[in-house]
Design a protein around this motif. Structure first.
Motif, PDB file in Angstrom:
ATOM      1  N   ASP A 316      11.478 -23.373  -6.660  1.00 48.81           N
ATOM      2  CA  ASP A 316      12.156 -22.255  -7.307  1.00 48.81           C
ATOM      3  C   ASP A 316      11.793 -22.124  -8.779  1.00 48.81           C
ATOM      4  O   ASP A 316      11.620 -21.009  -9.291  1.00 48.81           O
ATOM      5  N   ALA A 347      13.448 -21.703  -0.889  1.00 45.77           N
ATOM      6  CA  ALA A 347      14.662 -21.169  -0.291  1.00 45.77           C
ATOM      7  C   ALA A 347      14.363 -19.913   0.530  1.00 45.77           C
ATOM      8  O   ALA A 347      14.852 -19.750   1.652  1.00 45.77           O
ATOM      9  N   GLU A 351      14.681 -19.382   4.630  1.00 44.44           N
ATOM     10  CA  GLU A 351      15.455 -18.279   5.204  1.00 44.44           C
ATOM     11  C   GLU A 351      14.590 -17.445   6.146  1.00 44.44           C
ATOM     12  O   GLU A 351      15.045 -17.026   7.220  1.00 44.44           O
TER      13      GLU A 351
END
Length: 514
Positions: A316, A347, A351
């Protein structure tokens, strides 16, 4: 001095002077003078006459004569002579021969002299342009130094010494200010012959210009020990080059950087402060992509073998660094590797995978009529579509833990039934759109593709045959992004697209042959 009225010595002196000044062959100048004298003589004696002039390139002696053809019956008294009259001049004359009729030197008037001068100027200018083209036509890809002569509408005209070059606005380094009189280096990208003279196009923004600069600064590149495999530039801002060494004892990146960065700094200064990332090239796509995205750290690379897209997963906190200012870093990395690179965080990737897992599980539950556990097991084993379940080797599926040949065979049978149901649905939709059955016989076209064609008004063999391959599948590697590609979303290869178009045109050739 007017060359027409000059004496013999002066004619030769003028020819030599013009040849030296324009860097052309003196014989071209002498031939231009001869043509000018011929034109002036025809104006004096009549344009109907076939008058020739010859200047001795050594002494400068001028001979002027009229050419007459020996014929039996004279029809054109300006260019023909009877056999009897010809034999009076030359005893050996016979039909078909040409005899010469010497003419006395003539004095040229002001208008005739001016016309002759214009002929010479034109001839010399044409010869000079041809010399310039011959000199520069084989120098494409070379770096050349010139002086800024003038700036026209943002385009820079450079004096190259014996010719002029043009650096167009889009081939300049942005925000670089060049003024008249500045010395500038550039790469010759194109030499084109035109009526107004050869056009020499130069560039300071071309990737090859950077390659040539590194070859001049790094002896190992010039000698071929180190090779620049790829180069991508955002001129004036940032660039990336990928290098590889043929000698394992030489570090390609270190050699290009030089002692305390001396070599790369020399290139940076020439490119108006353009920052340069030097990375090691690798034959492995994933490794090369990771290197190309430096200085960002990469967690994972997912390569789609059927497409040129590559998904890169980064932590991130590395997302903004990987993308770069205004997308510069990822854009240059894509240009360098030749792939479309999609950046996502860990992330977001997690997903996305979860969403795909759920969608595929629901597809198998619905189409194969199995429970959730078995559907999830198929997805976990790498199955992504009904086709993969239907066409995989039976023994390979039976090796899955908890499976046997009976279960594997039943799943494949259900998958085939589901595919057939889906095709039947597409077939019904295709016929409702009015797409003729002849299109379904073309190899490579599925019923889903035919529905798409019908939606776009392509309903007959002639309709399909009229399309180009680009109109059918799109252009280049990013076909999904080309709206003109009717079947772009099916990711059809260029060769398969050509085959489909040629199959549609087959009936044209058969009709022509008949």
């Amino acid at each position: 001095m007017n060359p027409i009225s000059a004496n013999r010595a002066e004619l030769i002196a003028i020819a030599d002077a013009v040849a030296r000044e324009k860097s052309i062959d003196r014989m071209i100048v002498i031939e231009a003078m001869e043509e000018a004298i011929q034109r002036a003589a025809r104006a004096r004696y009549g344009a109907e006459n076939d008058i020739r002039a010859k200047i001795d390139p050594r002494s400068g002696d001028l001979r002027l004569w009229r050419v007459l053809e020996v014929v039996e019956f004279v029809e054109d008294y300006f260019k023909q002579i009877s056999l009897a009259d010809a034999q009076a001049k030359e005893k050996d004359a016979k039909l078909g021969d040409y005899v010469i009729d010497p003419l006395p030197p003539i004095e040229f008037g002001r208008i005739a002299a001016q016309a002759a001068k214009q002929v010479i100027v034109t001839k010399v200018r044409d010869a000079e342009r041809e010399r310039q083209y011959e000199e520069y036509k084989d120098r494409q890809g070379e770096i050349i130094t010139g002086v800024v002569k003038r700036v026209e509408f943002g385009h820079i005209v450079v004096d190259l010494g014996r010719a002029e070059g043009v650096i167009r606005r889009d081939q300049q380094i942005p925000r670089e200010m060049l003024r008249v009189g500045d010395r500038v280096r550039s790469l010759i990208t194109l030499v084109r012959r035109e009526n107004r003279g050869p056009q020499i196009f130069c560039s300071r923004a071309h990737p090859d210009y950077m390659k040539k600069l590194f070859a001049a600064e790094v002896p190992e590149i010039y000698d071929g020990v180190i090779e620049i495999k790829a180069c991508a530039r955002d001129p004036g801002s940032r660039a990336k080059i990928a290098v590889i060494s043929r000698d394992s004892s030489i570090d390609p990146v270190g050699a290009c950087v030089g002692m305390r960065g001396s070599r790369v700094q020399a290139v940076v200064q020439e490119l108006a402060g353009e920052k340069i990332d030097i990375i090691p090239w690798s034959p492995e796509t994933a490794t090369f992509v990771v290197n190309a995205l430096q200085p960002a750290e990469v967690s994972k690379v997912v390569i789609d073998e059927e497409d040129t897209r590559i998904e890169v997963v980064v932590p991130d906190d590395q997302l903004s660094l990987a993308i770069g200012r205004r997308g510069q870093n990822v854009r240059l990395a894509g240009m360098l590797t030749g792939h479309q690179i999609d950046i996502m965080t860990e992330a977001a990737e997690s997903e996305k995978r979860q969403k795909e897992f759920v969608e595929r599980s629901e597809l198998f539950q619905r189409e194969l009529d199995v429970d959730e556990t078995l559907a999830q097991l198929l997805v976990a084993e790498g199955f992504t579509s009904l086709e993969e379940v239907a066409y995989v080797e039976l023994a390979e599926m039976a090796e899955i833990e908890g499976f046997d040949e009976e279960l594997a065979g039943a799943l494949q049978e259900r998958a085939n039934d589901a595919i057939e149901r889906r095709e039947a649905g597409f077939r019904e939709a295709r016929r409702a759109l009015g797409v003729e059955d002849a299109l379904s016989e073309i190899p490579g076209l599925t019923e889903a593709m035919l529905v798409r064609l019908g939606q776009k008004g392509i309903k007959t063999l002639d309709d399909l045959a009229d399309l180009s391959t680009d109109e059918l599948i799109g252009k280049g590697d990013k076909r999904r992004e080309i709206p003109a590609g009717i079947l772009a979303m099916f990711n059809i290869s260029q060769d398969d697209g050509n085959a489909i178009i040629m199959a549609a045109r087959k009936h044209w050739f058969e009709e022509d042959a008949a």
